[in-house]
Motif scaffolding. Structure first.
Motif, mmCIF file in Angstrom:
data_model
loop_
_atom_site.group_PDB
_atom_site.id
_atom_site.type_symbol
_atom_site.label_atom_id
_atom_site.label_comp_id
_atom_site.label_asym_id
_atom_site.label_seq_id
_atom_site.Cartn_x
_atom_site.Cartn_y
_atom_site.Cartn_z
ATOM 1 N N CYS A 52 12.235 25.392 -37.996
ATOM 2 C CA CYS A 52 11.313 24.657 -38.518
ATOM 3 C C CYS A 52 10.045 24.087 -38.121
ATOM 4 O O CYS A 52 9.129 23.876 -38.373
ATOM 5 N N VAL A 53 10.125 24.264 -36.452
ATOM 6 C CA VAL A 53 9.056 24.013 -35.781
ATOM 7 C C VAL A 53 8.274 25.320 -35.560
ATOM 8 O O VAL A 53 7.051 25.277 -35.721
ATOM 9 N N LYS A 54 8.707 26.503 -36.084
ATOM 10 C CA LYS A 54 7.906 27.529 -35.875
ATOM 11 C C LYS A 54 7.020 27.782 -37.346
ATOM 12 O O LYS A 54 6.051 28.596 -37.288
ATOM 13 N N GLN A 55 7.448 27.030 -38.093
ATOM 14 C CA GLN A 55 6.529 27.208 -39.328
ATOM 15 C C GLN A 55 5.060 26.690 -39.108
ATOM 16 O O GLN A 55 4.418 26.912 -39.864
ATOM 17 N N GLY A 56 5.042 25.835 -38.252
ATOM 18 C CA GLY A 56 3.528 25.314 -37.848
ATOM 19 C C GLY A 56 3.250 24.421 -38.890
ATOM 20 O O GLY A 56 3.899 23.407 -39.564
#
Length: 121
Positions: free
Chosen positions: A85-89
């Motif tokens: 979820c953090v990597k979705q930006g």
């Protein structure tokens, strides 16, 4: 006998311009105005994207940090292991969402109106 005449080029250029215009208008997506935050499957808070803020949402594993800045939102940090979820930006279009399954938190952008899709129909 020629298959393509000079007027055909004009028609093809106009058709191409029409296709590009329609693509831009229909697929660009709506600008989001609200952020819906859910924790443990329940509505935790609904906030406006007009105000820059940082929110810490409690979950079973700890706190998930949500950042709102300039009409966009993202999950800044999460106690989960893989950080998908953090990597979705940054999210900025209505209907976009990010879900942190291990910590049971999610965010979804909306435009203030009801959003329907094939799942909610």
């Amino acid at each position: 006998m020629r298959l393509i005449r000079p007027g055909d080029y004009l028609v093809m250029m106009l058709a191409g311009a029409l296709c590009l215009t329609l693509f831009w208008q229909l697929w660009a997506g709506e600008t989001a105005r609200t952020l819906t935050i859910r924790s443990k499957g329940k509505l935790w808070r609904e906030v406006s994207l007009l105000h820059n803020q940082i929110l810490d949402v409690p979950g079973p594993l700890g706190l998930t940090r949500i950042e709102v800045h300039n009409g966009r939102a993202r999950i800044g940090s999460d106690p989960g292991a893989r950080q998908y979820c953090v990597k979705q930006g940054w999210l900025d279009k209505a209907g976009q969402s990010a879900i942190c399954l291990p910590n049971q938190t999610s965010i979804e952008l909306g435009n203030g109106a009801a959003h329907y899709d094939s799942l909610s129909f």
